[in-house]
Scaffold this active site. Structure first.
Site, PDB file in Angstrom:
ATOM      1  N   GLY A  90      -5.764  -1.872  19.659  1.00  0.00           N
ATOM      2  CA  GLY A  90      -5.676  -0.719  18.777  1.00  0.00           C
ATOM      3  C   GLY A  90      -5.240  -1.022  17.365  1.00  0.00           C
ATOM      4  O   GLY A  90      -5.088  -0.105  16.557  1.00  0.00           O
TER       5      GLY A  90
ATOM      6  N   LYS B  90      -4.580 -17.836  16.086  1.00  0.00           N
ATOM      7  CA  LYS B  90      -5.603 -18.490  15.261  1.00  0.00           C
ATOM      8  C   LYS B  90      -5.034 -19.628  14.436  1.00  0.00           C
ATOM      9  O   LYS B  90      -5.785 -20.386  13.801  1.00  0.00           O
ATOM     10  CB  LYS B  90      -6.286 -17.452  14.374  1.00  0.00           C
TER      11      LYS B  90
ATOM     12  N   SER C 282       0.839  -1.201   0.000  1.00  0.00           N
ATOM     13  CA  SER C 282       0.000   0.000   0.000  1.00  0.00           C
ATOM     14  C   SER C 282       0.870   1.247   0.000  1.00  0.00           C
ATOM     15  O   SER C 282       1.638   1.492   0.939  1.00  0.00           O
ATOM     16  CB  SER C 282      -0.926   0.014   1.223  1.00  0.00           C
TER      17      SER C 282
ATOM     18  N   LYS D  71      -5.249 -10.723   7.662  1.00  0.00           N
ATOM     19  CA  LYS D  71      -5.464 -11.215   9.028  1.00  0.00           C
ATOM     20  C   LYS D  71      -6.923 -11.218   9.470  1.00  0.00           C
ATOM     21  O   LYS D  71      -7.250 -11.829  10.484  1.00  0.00           O
ATOM     22  CB  LYS D  71      -4.662 -10.375  10.021  1.00  0.00           C
TER      23      LYS D  71
END
Length: 640
Positions: free
Chosen positions: A451, A410, A312, A368
């Protein structure tokens, strides 16, 4: 609302004030004669008039030279009263001396009457105006209560009294030595008087005036006030105040990490520096939440060069500008190279690592978000698995010394595609680690960070500011949380411990029940939760149901065989890995299915692979029950 008195031009205010003082001096002077002579003022003539003019000019001149006219009337205090009274007393002496010079008729009692009357008319009137204007001014300020009657609290009260934003209603302190006393006219109450203050004043903000307090202590303070739904603000750190970066009244919101109260652990310098200091370091996904913080931590350790890799452009620009400012502020010469690139492009990664002679890589580039990857399976595998494979192969080819993968909780017995792709990325690196090359592969696994983009904390805050509702997927869902700076710091240290193929697990502390977090965040912002018990509350909490692939409980270990390391918050997991030929075969199957865009087949391959992947509904019930009991004991979260 702007006060009308503030709209009067300064010059006009000066003329009005001087005129009032002259009138006050005139009345005081002539009234003194009337009181002394009982109305018989036939003896008052030119000499007496000259005495008055001399006294009045002297007084006004002293007022001007001592900045009486530059002070703001609404801030009139005892010091100002003493100053004006002292000048008037000196004027009385001038009055007496000038009477002798002009041979004026001046009985001895008149100077004393003049002193009292002039001080009353000038200083007393200012005090009265200050009180009246100040009373109106106070009503326009926000009501606050200060917690802490110590030095910081006293300084804060003194500062706020000169400002126009807050009106201090009371002080709260847990030390009985302060309770019942008054500071600057404000009474000190104990912790058991909070409800009494709420009944008396209604809802108010609480300003926590305790500087340099450790996280555990701050958590205790927050937990005292949180149930009352009072908005909490705290003063800046004493370092920022002393250094001039912040003022004591530049208050900030109490953050969620202070609510959790996790005590930071000092880093081990040798581990923090080992892979960074004096080395060429690259960070993939440098514009993400973890990537940014890794860059911030790395630049402090003075690497030879820092390479930022980000797909990005906007995120890359943001972190690059931040690092440029940091370098200027700290006079650093470390080159920072921002590069737009996708980790899936192995040739590009190879060229970057070769051209810059990269020695350490922190691979944080990944998709994610569980629901997003669940709905974009091919993109998730392409980036998280094949992207990791490509950048890892480039690292091996260029003989990079250390490669650290940012993994996730995860990946442990995943119930979603995202977790399965991260576990598969771990297997790829574990398989590569067994081959003959110079690169050490290290994986660091941890849970949610406070955050980060997409985390519940900024989402809840946004929903609360909009007036609700707060959306929670399930009333029993719990998660592990860690601050971004702590996570990045531990990742760097864990990377220095690896010997090759290691999986490190960060100690995330006790898990947090998400609905409790939502309630506490609501209370910290001074609002109440709307439910059956409190139908008139401010913010409603709605349960939206578990999203596709979402677990109720996360875990960090596949097997309960973690071992301690040199760092108290970093453990190493001894978990099963596959030899490279088997990993390579698994990759070929996935790539073939992706070419056919057969999502069902891809999911089945992930289920059949040794990833422990069991989509919700296929996970063994016994494991779920065992895990629920284990986590309930660990976190003291009540079982349903």
């Amino acid at each position: 609302m702007i006060r009308r008195i503030d709209l009067i031009p300064s010059k006009l205010k000066f003329l009005i004030t001087v005129s009032y003082d002259l009138i006050s001096l005139s009345i005081a002077f002539f009234l003194s004669y009337l009181l002394r002579l009982g109305g018989d003022i036939d003896s008052f003539g030119v000499p007496e008039l000259l005495v008055f003019v001399t006294t009045a000019v002297f007084t006004i001149a002293c007022f001007y030279l001592t900045d009486v006219y530059s002070s703001v009337t609404r801030f009139f205090n005892a010091k100002s009263f003493v100053k004006i009274t002292a000048i008037v007393a000196l004027s009385t002496v001038v009055c007496y001396v000038s009477a002798q010079i002009y041979e004026a008729f001046l009985p001895r009692s008149i100077p004393f009457s003049f002193l009292v009357l002039a001080a009353l008319f000038i200083a007393g009137a200012r005090a009265l105006v200050g009180f009246i204007v100040g009373k109106q001014w106070f009503e326009q300020r926000e009501p606050v209560v200060i917690f802490g009657a110590g030095t910081t609290g006293r300084e804060l009260i003194s500062t706020l009294s000169l400002g126009s934003k807050y009106q201090v209603l009371a002080i709260i302190d847990q030390k009985t030595v302060y309770v019942g006393r008054s500071l600057f006219g404000v009474k000190v109450y104990g912790l058991n008087n909070i409800e009494q203050l709420i009944k008396k004043y209604g809802q108010f903000k609480v300003l926590i005036a305790v500087s340099e307090v450790n996280p555990e202590r701050m958590k205790e303070i927050v937990n005292v006030f949180e149930p009352y739904a009072l908005e909490l603000l705290t003063v800046p750190s004493m370092y920022d105040i002393v250094s001039g970066k912040r003022k004591i009244d530049e208050l900030r919101e109490v953050s969620v990490d202070e609510l959790l109260g996790r005590e930071p652990v000092e880093p081990i310098p040798e581990l923090l520096n080992a892979n960074v200091e004096g080395k060429v370091v690259a960070v993939s996904g440098a514009g993400g939440s973890i990537g940014k913080e890794l860059c911030r931590q790395i630049i402090r350790q003075r690497p030879e060069k820092l390479i930022l890799i980000e797909v990005s452009e906007a995120f890359l620009y943001e972190i690059n500008q931040e690092l440029i400012e940091y370098k200027k502020e700290h006079e650093l010469e470390t080159p920072v190279i921002p590069l737009i690139g996708n980790v899936q492009n192995g040739m590009l990664m190879t060229r970057i690592f070769d051209n810059h002679k990269v020695q350490t890589i922190y691979h944080a580039a990944a998709y994610k978000h569980v629901p997003m990857v669940e709905n974009n399976v091919i993109a998730g595998i392409t980036n998280n698995v094949l992207g990791t494979y490509e950048i890892a192969q480039a690292a091996v080819f260029c003989e990079v010394e250390t490669f650290v993968l940012i993994s996730t909780d995860k990946a442990v017995r995943p119930t979603n595609v995202m977790g399965a792709t991260k576990r598969m990325a771990e297997l790829v690196l574990q398989g590569l680690a067994k081959r003959d090359h110079q690169t050490r592969f290290v994986m660091v696994r941890f849970g949610n960070v406070l955050g980060s983009s997409g985390s519940v904390v900024p989402l809840f805050k946004k929903q609360i500011k909009k007036g609700g509702p707060i959306t929670v997927t399930h009333p029993d869902i719990i998660r592990y949380f860690m601050t971004i700076p702590e996570a990045a710091q531990l990742v760097i240290q864990a990377g220095a411990m690896g010997k090759g193929g290691d999986v490190f697990v960060l100690d995330m502390g006790a898990p947090v029940k998400i609905v409790d977090l939502a309630i506490k965040m609501t209370h910290l912002m001074g609002l109440t939760v709307k439910d059956e018990e409190n139908p008139n509350g401010d913010i409603e909490i709605r349960f939206s149901g578990l999203r596709p692939g979402e677990k109720l409980y996360e875990e960090l270990l596949i097997e309960d065989n973690a071992e301690v390391t040199a760092h108290k918050r970093i453990m190493t997991a001894n978990e099963i890995s596959l030899p490279w030929p088997e990993v390579n075969q698994l990759l070929d199957k996935v790539i073939t299915a992706m070419k056919d865009e057969n999502i069902a087949e891809i999911r089945q391959i992930l289920i059949d692979a040794p990833l422990g992947y069991a989509p919700l509904g296929l996970e063994p019930a016994k494991h779920l029950n065992d895990k629920k009991e284990q986590l309930a004991r660990l976190s003291e979260v009540p079982q349903n």
